[in-house]
Design an enzyme around this catalytic site. Sequence first.
Site, short mmCIF file in Angstrom:
data_model
loop_
_atom_site.label_atom_id
_atom_site.label_comp_id
_atom_site.label_asym_id
_atom_site.label_seq_id
_atom_site.Cartn_x
_atom_site.Cartn_y
_atom_site.Cartn_z
CG ASP A 163 -6.58 4.39 2.98
OD1 ASP A 163 -7.15 3.95 1.95
OD2 ASP A 163 -6.66 5.58 3.33
CD GLU A 176 -10.30 1.36 1.41
OE1 GLU A 176 -11.25 1.30 2.21
OE2 GLU A 176 -9.68 2.40 1.14
CG ASP A 179 -4.83 9.18 4.51
OD1 ASP A 179 -5.19 8.93 3.35
OD2 ASP A 179 -4.73 10.34 4.97
#
Length: 164
Positions: free
Chosen positions: A7, A67, A140
């Site tokens: 992330d 991501e 996160d």
Amino acid sequence: MRILGIDPGTAILGYGIIDSVGNQLKPVDYGCIRTEANTDMPSRLGILYEDLTSLIETYKPDAMAVEELFFNRNVTTAITVGQARGVVLLAGVQAKMSVFEYTPLQVKQAICGYGRADKQQVQEMVKMFLNLKVIPKPDDAADALAVSICHAHCAPILSKLSGK
């Protein structure tokens, strides 16, 4: 297959490493790489690269799932996250890993079966898929684990489509 989920971010970069064997998903490690706000951007990117490279060397993942950038109205944030993504992708390619990218919608669809699931739903599913006692913190890290689980679900289909 060992999967490193990312992330991306410049202040906090979440990572989640899982092993996917058959239908079993097992957590290996998860957490965050943090950089200080008062540090200049080149130095922050250098810290992200060095720490991520160290994680790759330690855990030797087979694949990296990152991501994709979700663009909102804050252009400055989008640019800095884009820079962090570039560092992440470079680290994966230099480590000769297969690198895959997933949108937030794809991650939510793979984890919850619904692309508009909220953060709490995604975190509960991460906890369930990995048989954890509590939701991983910080957010996160949970998001990075969700990206790695997404890839674990998509990898067999991608493999068949590529003929490998």
